[in-house]
Motif scaffolding. Structure first.
Motif, PDB file in Angstrom:
ATOM      1  N   GLY A  60       5.766  -4.818   0.245  1.00  0.00           N
ATOM      2  CA  GLY A  60       5.394  -6.192  -0.305  1.00  0.00           C
ATOM      3  C   GLY A  60       4.065  -6.680   0.579  1.00  0.00           C
ATOM      4  O   GLY A  60       3.012  -5.721   0.511  1.00  0.00           O
ATOM      5  N   LEU A  61       3.911  -7.829   1.008  1.00  0.00           N
ATOM      6  CA  LEU A  61       2.608  -8.203   1.518  1.00  0.00           C
ATOM      7  C   LEU A  61       2.957  -8.293   3.044  1.00  0.00           C
ATOM      8  O   LEU A  61       2.801  -9.492   3.714  1.00  0.00           O
ATOM      9  CB  LEU A  61       2.088  -9.494   1.103  1.00  0.00           C
ATOM     10  CG  LEU A  61       1.477  -9.553  -0.569  1.00  0.00           C
ATOM     11  CD1 LEU A  61       1.188 -10.408  -0.868  1.00  0.00           C
ATOM     12  CD2 LEU A  61       0.725  -8.253  -0.612  1.00  0.00           C
ATOM     13  N   GLY A  62       3.564  -7.341   3.769  1.00  0.00           N
ATOM     14  CA  GLY A  62       3.981  -7.200   5.144  1.00  0.00           C
ATOM     15  C   GLY A  62       5.536  -6.795   5.330  1.00  0.00           C
ATOM     16  O   GLY A  62       5.593  -6.742   6.506  1.00  0.00           O
ATOM     17  N   VAL A  63       6.049  -6.572   4.262  1.00  0.00           N
ATOM     18  CA  VAL A  63       7.357  -6.063   4.711  1.00  0.00           C
ATOM     19  C   VAL A  63       7.786  -5.103   3.723  1.00  0.00           C
ATOM     20  O   VAL A  63       7.464  -4.939   2.402  1.00  0.00           O
ATOM     21  CB  VAL A  63       8.455  -7.452   4.513  1.00  0.00           C
ATOM     22  CG1 VAL A  63       8.377  -8.280   5.716  1.00  0.00           C
ATOM     23  CG2 VAL A  63       8.248  -7.912   3.019  1.00  0.00           C
ATOM     24  N   ALA A  64       8.702  -4.030   4.185  1.00  0.00           N
ATOM     25  CA  ALA A  64       9.397  -3.265   3.076  1.00  0.00           C
ATOM     26  C   ALA A  64      10.396  -3.969   2.113  1.00  0.00           C
ATOM     27  O   ALA A  64      11.255  -4.725   2.724  1.00  0.00           O
ATOM     28  CB  ALA A  64       9.881  -1.947   4.139  1.00  0.00           C
ATOM     29  N   VAL A  65      10.164  -3.593   0.765  1.00  0.00           N
ATOM     30  CA  VAL A  65      11.246  -3.872  -0.115  1.00  0.00           C
ATOM     31  C   VAL A  65      11.851  -3.310  -0.790  1.00  0.00           C
ATOM     32  O   VAL A  65      11.288  -2.228  -1.451  1.00  0.00           O
ATOM     33  CB  VAL A  65      10.282  -4.941  -0.953  1.00  0.00           C
ATOM     34  CG1 VAL A  65      11.004  -5.666  -1.966  1.00  0.00           C
ATOM     35  CG2 VAL A  65       9.215  -5.970  -0.363  1.00  0.00           C
ATOM     36  N   ARG A  66      13.054  -3.459  -0.849  1.00  0.00           N
ATOM     37  CA  ARG A  66      14.119  -2.420  -1.553  1.00  0.00           C
ATOM     38  C   ARG A  66      13.788  -2.730  -3.055  1.00  0.00           C
ATOM     39  O   ARG A  66      14.027  -3.854  -3.570  1.00  0.00           O
ATOM     40  CB  ARG A  66      15.563  -2.889  -1.311  1.00  0.00           C
ATOM     41  CG  ARG A  66      16.553  -1.679  -1.692  1.00  0.00           C
ATOM     42  CD  ARG A  66      18.002  -2.128  -1.213  1.00  0.00           C
ATOM     43  NE  ARG A  66      18.986  -1.012  -1.669  1.00  0.00           N
ATOM     44  CZ  ARG A  66      19.244  -0.287  -0.474  1.00  0.00           C
ATOM     45  NH1 ARG A  66      18.989  -0.360   0.553  1.00  0.00           N
ATOM     46  NH2 ARG A  66      20.595   0.486  -0.977  1.00  0.00           N
ATOM     47  N   GLU A  90       7.998 -15.397  -2.639  1.00  0.00           N
ATOM     48  CA  GLU A  90       8.323 -14.449  -3.484  1.00  0.00           C
ATOM     49  C   GLU A  90       7.157 -13.508  -3.803  1.00  0.00           C
ATOM     50  O   GLU A  90       7.386 -12.126  -3.737  1.00  0.00           O
ATOM     51  CB  GLU A  90       8.539 -14.997  -5.021  1.00  0.00           C
ATOM     52  CG  GLU A  90       9.688 -15.874  -5.394  1.00  0.00           C
ATOM     53  CD  GLU A  90       9.865 -16.585  -6.700  1.00  0.00           C
ATOM     54  OE1 GLU A  90       9.171 -16.161  -7.469  1.00  0.00           O
ATOM     55  OE2 GLU A  90      10.777 -17.370  -7.033  1.00  0.00           O
ATOM     56  N   LEU A  91       5.959 -14.011  -3.522  1.00  0.00           N
ATOM     57  CA  LEU A  91       4.904 -12.827  -3.719  1.00  0.00           C
ATOM     58  C   LEU A  91       4.939 -12.057  -2.399  1.00  0.00           C
ATOM     59  O   LEU A  91       4.499 -10.821  -2.448  1.00  0.00           O
ATOM     60  CB  LEU A  91       3.525 -13.791  -3.647  1.00  0.00           C
ATOM     61  CG  LEU A  91       2.270 -13.126  -3.809  1.00  0.00           C
ATOM     62  CD1 LEU A  91       2.173 -12.550  -5.284  1.00  0.00           C
ATOM     63  CD2 LEU A  91       0.894 -13.792  -3.495  1.00  0.00           C
ATOM     64  N   LEU A  92       5.244 -12.753  -1.124  1.00  0.00           N
ATOM     65  CA  LEU A  92       5.260 -11.832  -0.001  1.00  0.00           C
ATOM     66  C   LEU A  92       6.313 -10.855   0.000  1.00  0.00           C
ATOM     67  O   LEU A  92       6.052  -9.615   0.458  1.00  0.00           O
ATOM     68  CB  LEU A  92       5.687 -12.982   1.064  1.00  0.00           C
ATOM     69  CG  LEU A  92       5.893 -12.295   2.723  1.00  0.00           C
ATOM     70  CD1 LEU A  92       4.546 -12.109   3.299  1.00  0.00           C
ATOM     71  CD2 LEU A  92       6.834 -13.130   3.601  1.00  0.00           C
ATOM     72  N   THR A  93       7.586 -11.211  -0.800  1.00  0.00           N
ATOM     73  CA  THR A  93       8.644 -10.260  -0.516  1.00  0.00           C
ATOM     74  C   THR A  93       9.018  -9.498  -1.844  1.00  0.00           C
ATOM     75  O   THR A  93       9.956  -9.044  -2.041  1.00  0.00           O
ATOM     76  CB  THR A  93       9.797 -11.158   0.071  1.00  0.00           C
ATOM     77  OG1 THR A  93      10.168 -11.878  -1.143  1.00  0.00           O
ATOM     78  CG2 THR A  93       9.602 -11.728   1.469  1.00  0.00           C
ATOM     79  N   GLN A  94       8.153  -9.227  -2.674  1.00  0.00           N
ATOM     80  CA  GLN A  94       8.350  -8.506  -3.991  1.00  0.00           C
ATOM     81  C   GLN A  94       7.146  -7.297  -3.545  1.00  0.00           C
ATOM     82  O   GLN A  94       6.182  -7.307  -2.855  1.00  0.00           O
ATOM     83  CB  GLN A  94       7.864  -9.042  -5.048  1.00  0.00           C
ATOM     84  CG  GLN A  94       6.343  -9.515  -5.214  1.00  0.00           C
ATOM     85  CD  GLN A  94       6.032 -10.416  -6.501  1.00  0.00           C
ATOM     86  OE1 GLN A  94       4.926 -10.237  -6.947  1.00  0.00           O
ATOM     87  NE2 GLN A  94       7.176 -11.504  -6.867  1.00  0.00           N
ATOM     88  N   ASP A  95       7.786  -6.233  -4.445  1.00  0.00           N
ATOM     89  CA  ASP A  95       7.114  -4.964  -4.048  1.00  0.00           C
ATOM     90  C   ASP A  95       5.479  -5.033  -4.720  1.00  0.00           C
ATOM     91  O   ASP A  95       5.327  -5.693  -6.017  1.00  0.00           O
ATOM     92  CB  ASP A  95       7.672  -3.806  -5.154  1.00  0.00           C
ATOM     93  CG  ASP A  95       7.094  -2.369  -4.813  1.00  0.00           C
ATOM     94  OD1 ASP A  95       6.482  -1.977  -3.910  1.00  0.00           O
ATOM     95  OD2 ASP A  95       6.858  -1.468  -5.987  1.00  0.00           O
ATOM     96  N   HIS A  96       4.423  -4.584  -4.102  1.00  0.00           N
ATOM     97  CA  HIS A  96       3.122  -4.515  -4.577  1.00  0.00           C
ATOM     98  C   HIS A  96       2.559  -3.241  -4.624  1.00  0.00           C
ATOM     99  O   HIS A  96       1.391  -2.900  -5.020  1.00  0.00           O
ATOM    100  CB  HIS A  96       2.310  -5.568  -3.695  1.00  0.00           C
ATOM    101  CG  HIS A  96       2.449  -6.858  -3.904  1.00  0.00           C
ATOM    102  ND1 HIS A  96       1.799  -7.489  -4.563  1.00  0.00           N
ATOM    103  CD2 HIS A  96       3.397  -7.531  -3.189  1.00  0.00           C
ATOM    104  CE1 HIS A  96       2.400  -8.952  -4.461  1.00  0.00           C
ATOM    105  NE2 HIS A  96       3.336  -8.907  -3.724  1.00  0.00           N
ATOM    106  N   LEU A  97       3.493  -2.105  -4.690  1.00  0.00           N
ATOM    107  CA  LEU A  97       2.805  -0.764  -4.614  1.00  0.00           C
ATOM    108  C   LEU A  97       3.027  -0.096  -6.187  1.00  0.00           C
ATOM    109  O   LEU A  97       2.143   0.533  -6.447  1.00  0.00           O
ATOM    110  CB  LEU A  97       3.674   0.232  -3.741  1.00  0.00           C
ATOM    111  CG  LEU A  97       3.346   0.072  -2.084  1.00  0.00           C
ATOM    112  CD1 LEU A  97       3.988   1.037  -1.566  1.00  0.00           C
ATOM    113  CD2 LEU A  97       1.859  -0.175  -1.992  1.00  0.00           C
ATOM    114  N   GLY A  98       3.854  -0.609  -6.581  1.00  0.00           N
ATOM    115  CA  GLY A  98       4.261  -0.194  -8.160  1.00  0.00           C
ATOM    116  C   GLY A  98       4.076   1.381  -8.074  1.00  0.00           C
ATOM    117  O   GLY A  98       4.706   2.091  -7.210  1.00  0.00           O
ATOM    118  N   PRO A  99       3.197   2.009  -8.920  1.00  0.00           N
ATOM    119  CA  PRO A  99       3.076   3.418  -9.026  1.00  0.00           C
ATOM    120  C   PRO A  99       2.611   4.136  -7.970  1.00  0.00           C
ATOM    121  O   PRO A  99       2.838   5.672  -7.938  1.00  0.00           O
ATOM    122  CB  PRO A  99       2.191   3.776 -10.374  1.00  0.00           C
ATOM    123  CG  PRO A  99       1.452   2.501 -10.523  1.00  0.00           C
ATOM    124  CD  PRO A  99       2.250   1.384 -10.111  1.00  0.00           C
TER     125      PRO A  99
END
Length: 415
Positions: free
Chosen positions: A348-354, A318-327
């Motif tokens: 995310g942490l290595g992948v683009a996330v919709r 879940e941590l890997l595949t959730q958005d980590h950019l926010g604003p």
């Protein structure tokens, strides 16, 4: 008697219709896509490709088209081994998160804690110089680079390729991106180069994951090749994956055309995977088959395990595949083309996330994730649809075109 024949015919037609749909995927649509690819091969636009689609844990479509080696006209095989370039990045991300879960790292750790050569970092700032020409000035970094920055590409570290800037020109002067250099040479160059921006302020694709891979090597005392074999490839049965192809498998390596059919220019020299590399690139150095990479993605879709072998916890996935950019998503997106995830996608942490169901020109679902490789490899995972798509080719100029063609066809096949 005639009634029985009609019933038998009806049952046969029903069986044929059912055979065309597996796990809610219309195979007729995917066969039409394969025919489209074969036409592209005949036109000389596509050297060859392997396509794999899985749904609900089952591979429903796995086909090869075209040529393994366009020059030798060797037919493509489903077992072909591809240079996956940046599809190496999610593998390295999983390794890093494994060490986090084991308590050996924290994502908030500063990079310099493990690689002290990065203690004195500077940021490149473009200023107006004589006659209005921009010049590069160096400013102190306002905070350290963290492991979190490396994983989500907010470190300020960039590539010399992909678009242009004065900082990128400095990268190109010393050939910082080269895979054909030792780890020590790579680290020494990167530590002296300016950052593209202040850490934590923007998304910028670059050598962050390579740096992360070498950090993992320093922390564990093992090579990245050993770590991936022990912790990912062997547990998941990825028997044809690694950083070097052994001699007995050389005949299965997919090769690019000598000239790129999309650009008309000579194809860049591909990574030499038949010899041991000078350094193990966590951002671009691995090889895999479509089937192997599917096993890795299926483990992620399953919440971190496959066949009873776990590579990451459910919450780690879940941590890997959730958005980590926010604003940070919006200012990154406003930079235009350099923001590679594109409209509707965070990172995310290595992948683009919709981010949402709408807002993107790509078919998909909120929470789907994807990434791709320089020479045309591509994957996406849609947890809502329990869907995996893997597209493998070695045709750099056509990578965006064929990734879009593939994704559209797969989603059109869902029933």
């Amino acid at each position: 008697m005639r009634l029985w024949r009609l019933l038998a015919l009806g049952m046969a037609l029903l069986g044929l219709a059912l055979a065309q749909v597996r796990e809610g995927v219309d195979l007729g649509v995917l066969q039409a896509f394969k025919a489209r690819l074969e036409a592209e091969v005949a036109q000389g636009r596509l050297p060859g490709a392997v396509v794999l689609v899985a749904r609900n844990g089952q591979v429903v479509f796995h086909e090869a088209v075209g040529y393994l080696d366009p020059k030798a006209r060797t037919p493509m095989a489903k077992e072909a081994i591809f240079r996956i370039y940046s599809m190496t990045k999610p593998l390295t991300s999983v390794l890093a998160l494994q060490l986090v879960e084991e308590g050996r790292l924290f994502l908030t750790d500063p990079l310099a804690l493990y690689l002290p050569e990065f203690r004195e970092i500077r940021v490149g700032v473009e200023r107006a110089g004589p006659e209005g020409r921009p010049v590069l000035e160096l400013a102190p970094s306002q905070r350290p680079i963290t492991l979190y920055d490396l994983l989500r590409h907010t470190s300020g570290i960039t590539y010399g390729i992909f678009f242009d800037s004065l900082v990128k020109q400095e990268y190109r002067k010393v050939n910082a991106d080269a895979l054909d250099q030792t780890r020590e040479e790579f680290l020494a160059k990167l530590a002296r180069l300016p950052l593209q921006f202040q850490p934590g302020t923007l998304w910028e694709y670059g050598n962050s994951t390579d740096l992360l891979g070498h950090l993992l090597e320093r922390v564990t005392g093992k090579s990245l090749a050993e770590l991936m074999e022990e912790r990912i490839f062997r547990p998941l049965g990825m028997v044809d994956s690694g950083f070097q192809v052994p001699p007995e498998k050389w005949g299965r390596v997919a090769e690019p055309p000598e000239r790129d059919p999309f650009t008309g220019t000579p194809t860049p020299l591909p990574l030499n995977v038949r010899e041991a590399p000078k350094r193990y690139s966590g951002g671009a150095g691995a090889v895999a088959t479509a089937q192997d990479y599917h096993r890795f993605l299926q483990a992620l879709l399953n919440g971190g395990e496959l066949g009873g072998r776990r590579i990451l916890s459910r919450k780690g996935v879940e941590l890997l595949t959730q958005d980590h950019l926010g604003p940070l998503y919006l200012p990154s997106l406003q930079r235009g083309a350099p923001y590679l995830p594109g409209f509707g996608y965070g990172f995310g942490l290595g992948v683009a996330v919709r981010l949402e169901d709408g807002g993107s020109p790509l078919p998909g679902s909120k929470g789907d994730y994807y990434w791709a490789g320089l020479f045309g490899t591509y994957f996406f995972v849609d947890p809502k649809e329990r869907l995996i798509g893997v597209f493998m080719m070695q045709n750099p100029g056509g990578r965006t075109y064929y990734a879009g063609l593939f994704r559209n066809a797969v989603y059109a096949s869902l029933r």
